[in-house]
Scaffold this motif. Structure first.
Motif, PDB file in Angstrom:
ATOM      1  N   ALA A 184      41.702  40.796  68.398  1.00 52.23           N
ATOM      2  CA  ALA A 184      43.052  41.120  67.933  1.00 52.23           C
ATOM      3  C   ALA A 184      43.982  39.912  68.040  1.00 52.23           C
ATOM      4  CB  ALA A 184      43.604  42.288  68.736  1.00 52.23           C
ATOM      5  N   GLU A 185      43.886  39.168  69.135  1.00 54.32           N
ATOM      6  CA  GLU A 185      44.762  38.017  69.327  1.00 54.32           C
ATOM      7  C   GLU A 185      44.436  36.887  68.351  1.00 54.32           C
ATOM      8  OE1 GLU A 185      47.335  38.177  70.923  1.00 54.32           O
ATOM      9  OE2 GLU A 185      47.152  39.417  72.717  1.00 54.32           O
ATOM     10  N   GLU A 186      43.169  36.718  68.029  1.00 51.52           N
ATOM     11  CA  GLU A 186      42.774  35.662  67.100  1.00 51.52           C
ATOM     12  C   GLU A 186      43.380  35.906  65.715  1.00 51.52           C
ATOM     13  OE1 GLU A 186      41.163  32.883  67.392  1.00 51.52           O
ATOM     14  OE2 GLU A 186      39.726  32.971  69.050  1.00 51.52           O
ATOM     15  N   VAL A 187      43.374  37.157  65.276  1.00 48.85           N
ATOM     16  CA  VAL A 187      43.926  37.487  63.962  1.00 48.85           C
ATOM     17  C   VAL A 187      45.409  37.139  63.903  1.00 48.85           C
ATOM     18  CG1 VAL A 187      44.455  39.377  62.375  1.00 48.85           C
ATOM     19  CG2 VAL A 187      42.218  39.293  63.498  1.00 48.85           C
ATOM     20  N   LEU A 188      46.147  37.563  64.907  1.00 47.84           N
ATOM     21  CA  LEU A 188      47.586  37.289  64.949  1.00 47.84           C
ATOM     22  C   LEU A 188      47.863  35.802  65.101  1.00 47.84           C
ATOM     23  CD1 LEU A 188      50.313  38.705  64.873  1.00 47.84           C
ATOM     24  CD2 LEU A 188      50.213  38.919  67.357  1.00 47.84           C
ATOM     25  N   ASP A 189      47.013  35.097  65.831  1.00 47.89           N
ATOM     26  CA  ASP A 189      47.208  33.666  66.056  1.00 47.89           C
ATOM     27  C   ASP A 189      47.160  32.874  64.752  1.00 47.89           C
ATOM     28  OD1 ASP A 189      47.239  31.358  68.100  1.00 47.89           O
ATOM     29  OD2 ASP A 189      45.482  30.869  66.871  1.00 47.89           O
ATOM     30  N   MET A 191      47.769  33.917  61.733  1.00 49.31           N
ATOM     31  CA  MET A 191      48.961  34.260  60.953  1.00 49.31           C
ATOM     32  C   MET A 191      50.197  33.525  61.475  1.00 49.31           C
ATOM     33  SD  MET A 191      50.535  38.100  60.472  1.00 49.31           S
ATOM     34  CE  MET A 191      48.966  38.728  59.864  1.00 49.31           C
ATOM     35  N   GLN A 192      50.404  33.570  62.775  1.00 49.23           N
ATOM     36  CA  GLN A 192      51.625  33.006  63.340  1.00 49.23           C
ATOM     37  C   GLN A 192      51.655  31.481  63.302  1.00 49.23           C
ATOM     38  OE1 GLN A 192      51.843  35.067  67.211  1.00 49.23           O
ATOM     39  NE2 GLN A 192      53.521  36.265  66.354  1.00 49.23           N
ATOM     40  N   ARG A 193      50.490  30.845  63.332  1.00 43.65           N
ATOM     41  CA  ARG A 193      50.464  29.388  63.213  1.00 43.65           C
ATOM     42  C   ARG A 193      50.999  28.943  61.854  1.00 43.65           C
ATOM     43  NH1 ARG A 193      47.683  26.460  67.116  1.00 43.65           N
ATOM     44  NH2 ARG A 193      46.666  27.801  68.669  1.00 43.65           N
ATOM     45  N   ASP A 194      50.740  29.721  60.822  1.00 41.54           N
ATOM     46  CA  ASP A 194      51.305  29.421  59.505  1.00 41.54           C
ATOM     47  C   ASP A 194      52.812  29.641  59.503  1.00 41.54           C
ATOM     48  OD1 ASP A 194      48.973  28.631  58.334  1.00 41.54           O
ATOM     49  OD2 ASP A 194      48.707  30.412  57.087  1.00 41.54           O
ATOM     50  N   TRP A 195      53.250  30.757  60.057  1.00 41.31           N
ATOM     51  CA  TRP A 195      54.669  31.096  60.003  1.00 41.31           C
ATOM     52  C   TRP A 195      55.530  30.111  60.788  1.00 41.31           C
ATOM     53  CZ3 TRP A 195      54.718  37.129  61.041  1.00 41.31           C
ATOM     54  CH2 TRP A 195      53.925  37.756  60.072  1.00 41.31           C
ATOM     55  N   THR A 207      60.559  30.304  66.169  1.00 40.38           N
ATOM     56  CA  THR A 207      60.555  30.110  67.620  1.00 40.38           C
ATOM     57  C   THR A 207      59.726  31.189  68.308  1.00 40.38           C
ATOM     58  OG1 THR A 207      62.764  29.109  67.539  1.00 40.38           O
ATOM     59  CG2 THR A 207      61.997  29.894  69.680  1.00 40.38           C
ATOM     60  N   ILE A 208      59.907  32.428  67.890  1.00 41.48           N
ATOM     61  CA  ILE A 208      59.123  33.534  68.454  1.00 41.48           C
ATOM     62  C   ILE A 208      57.634  33.280  68.252  1.00 41.48           C
ATOM     63  CG2 ILE A 208      58.498  35.964  68.080  1.00 41.48           C
ATOM     64  CD1 ILE A 208      61.482  36.520  67.583  1.00 41.48           C
ATOM     65  N   ASN A 209      57.268  32.867  67.043  1.00 40.14           N
ATOM     66  CA  ASN A 209      55.858  32.613  66.753  1.00 40.14           C
ATOM     67  C   ASN A 209      55.308  31.469  67.582  1.00 40.14           C
ATOM     68  OD1 ASN A 209      55.632  34.655  64.783  1.00 40.14           O
ATOM     69  ND2 ASN A 209      56.437  33.314  63.199  1.00 40.14           N
ATOM     70  N   ASN A 210      56.114  30.415  67.754  1.00 42.65           N
ATOM     71  CA  ASN A 210      55.673  29.270  68.538  1.00 42.65           C
ATOM     72  C   ASN A 210      55.427  29.666  69.997  1.00 42.65           C
ATOM     73  OD1 ASN A 210      55.355  26.212  68.855  1.00 42.65           O
ATOM     74  ND2 ASN A 210      56.954  26.656  70.350  1.00 42.65           N
ATOM     75  N   ILE A 211      56.347  30.428  70.574  1.00 40.40           N
ATOM     76  CA  ILE A 211      56.179  30.892  71.954  1.00 40.40           C
ATOM     77  C   ILE A 211      54.896  31.702  72.088  1.00 40.40           C
ATOM     78  CG2 ILE A 211      57.108  32.469  73.707  1.00 40.40           C
ATOM     79  CD1 ILE A 211      59.916  31.617  72.785  1.00 40.40           C
TER      80      ILE A 211
END
Length: 289
Positions: A184-189, A191-195, A207-211
């Motif tokens: 689950a964490e890999e999938v979100l990771d 996505m958020q690295r792009d955002w 900032t939220i995504n980076n944290i």
């Protein structure tokens, strides 16, 4: 002190008499990963309350997520939307993903806490597990505040998915629990690295995504290590059973994400389609006003 607490000397005596290969004290190398993670957390951790700009009003010229990650991107529906509507859609979808993150992180916290219950609190693995749970508490509050600032309602998975999660968090243990966390964490990771690198996305969302990316990288490392440890002596049947459990977890996670994203997506419902066909231009995306 009376009661069920084990005296330290009694515990040490029990450990010296037990040479089982499954005991933590017999494999000190397994704590090395946890030690490194604790050191890393001490050097680089964030407080979302002060790190994220919560005070500046939402700038609606920004997206909530990279447009390419939108469920409508590249479709005929996407072509019909105006730029303001596309930005609103990605903001709603980002908020729904955050809601899914809260749902899963609450499951994660309970599985990890159950796993360490009754174990030696002086060990680095125990202390790291508590550190991870504390991270997840902050992340859930951060996601909730972020969704609220995006102007989103309280997106939630459907009742059936909530109940599936309730069953899973109660029954999953060992490698099935940690491998599911990792998936689950890999999938979100990804996505958020792009955002977080996309300048079209609202600065506070980046900032939220980076944290989350920085701190979740440690969580994924621990989950990967725990999965390996639990599977060290596992047989073929056990491995196949756990593979099935993890696959079903991924399907449930995907279903949960789809459910909450559909709530903010006007193209997912007949009403939303009717709005679009009837001339959506100049109107907000369903669920936002």
């Amino acid at each position: 002190m009376t009661g069920g607490t084990v005296r330290p000397e009694s515990r040490d005596q029990e450990q010296s008499q037990d040479s089982s290969p499954g005991r933590e004290h017999d494999r000190p190398a397994e704590h090395e990963v946890a030690r490194r993670l604790l050191d890393s957390a001490a050097r680089l951790s964030y407080d979302p309350v002060t790190e994220v700009d919560w005070d500046t009003p939402l700038d609606k010229d920004f997206h909530g997520a990279s447009p390419e990650w939108s469920t409508l991107y590249g479709t005929a529906y996407w072509s019909e939307l105006t730029e303001p509507q596309r930005r609103e859609l990605t903001r709603q979808e980002a908020a729904s993903v955050a809601s899914t993150g809260i749902w899963f992180e609450m499951i994660l916290q309970q599985m990890v806490l159950r796993d360490i219950y009754g174990k030696d609190p002086t060990q680095p693995r125990f202390q790291w597990a508590l550190t991870e749970i504390a991270d997840e508490c902050r992340h859930s509050v951060m996601f909730a505040r972020g969704a609220a600032k995006l102007g989103a309602p309280a997106y939630r998975p459907r009742r059936a998915v909530v109940e599936l999660g309730r069953v899973f968090k109660t029954l999953a243990f060992g490698e099935s629990a940690y491998a599911s966390i990792l998936v689950a964490e890999e999938v979100l990771d990804v996505m958020q690295r792009d955002w977080m690198r996309d300048e079209r996305v609202a600065p506070f969302v980046r900032t939220i995504n980076n944290i989350h990316v920085v701190e979740e990288s440690r969580h994924m490392k621990f989950a990967r290590d725990e999965t390996r440890n639990h599977l060290r002596n596992a047989g073929t049947v056990r491995r196949h059973i756990n593979a099935l459990v993890v696959r079903n977890t991924l399907q449930t996670h995907t279903l949960a994400t789809g459910c909450v994203r559909a709530q903010g997506n006007p193209a997912r419902t007949p009403r939303g389609t009717a709005h679009r066909r009837g001339g959506l231009a100049g109107q907000p995306v369903a669920g936002t006003g």
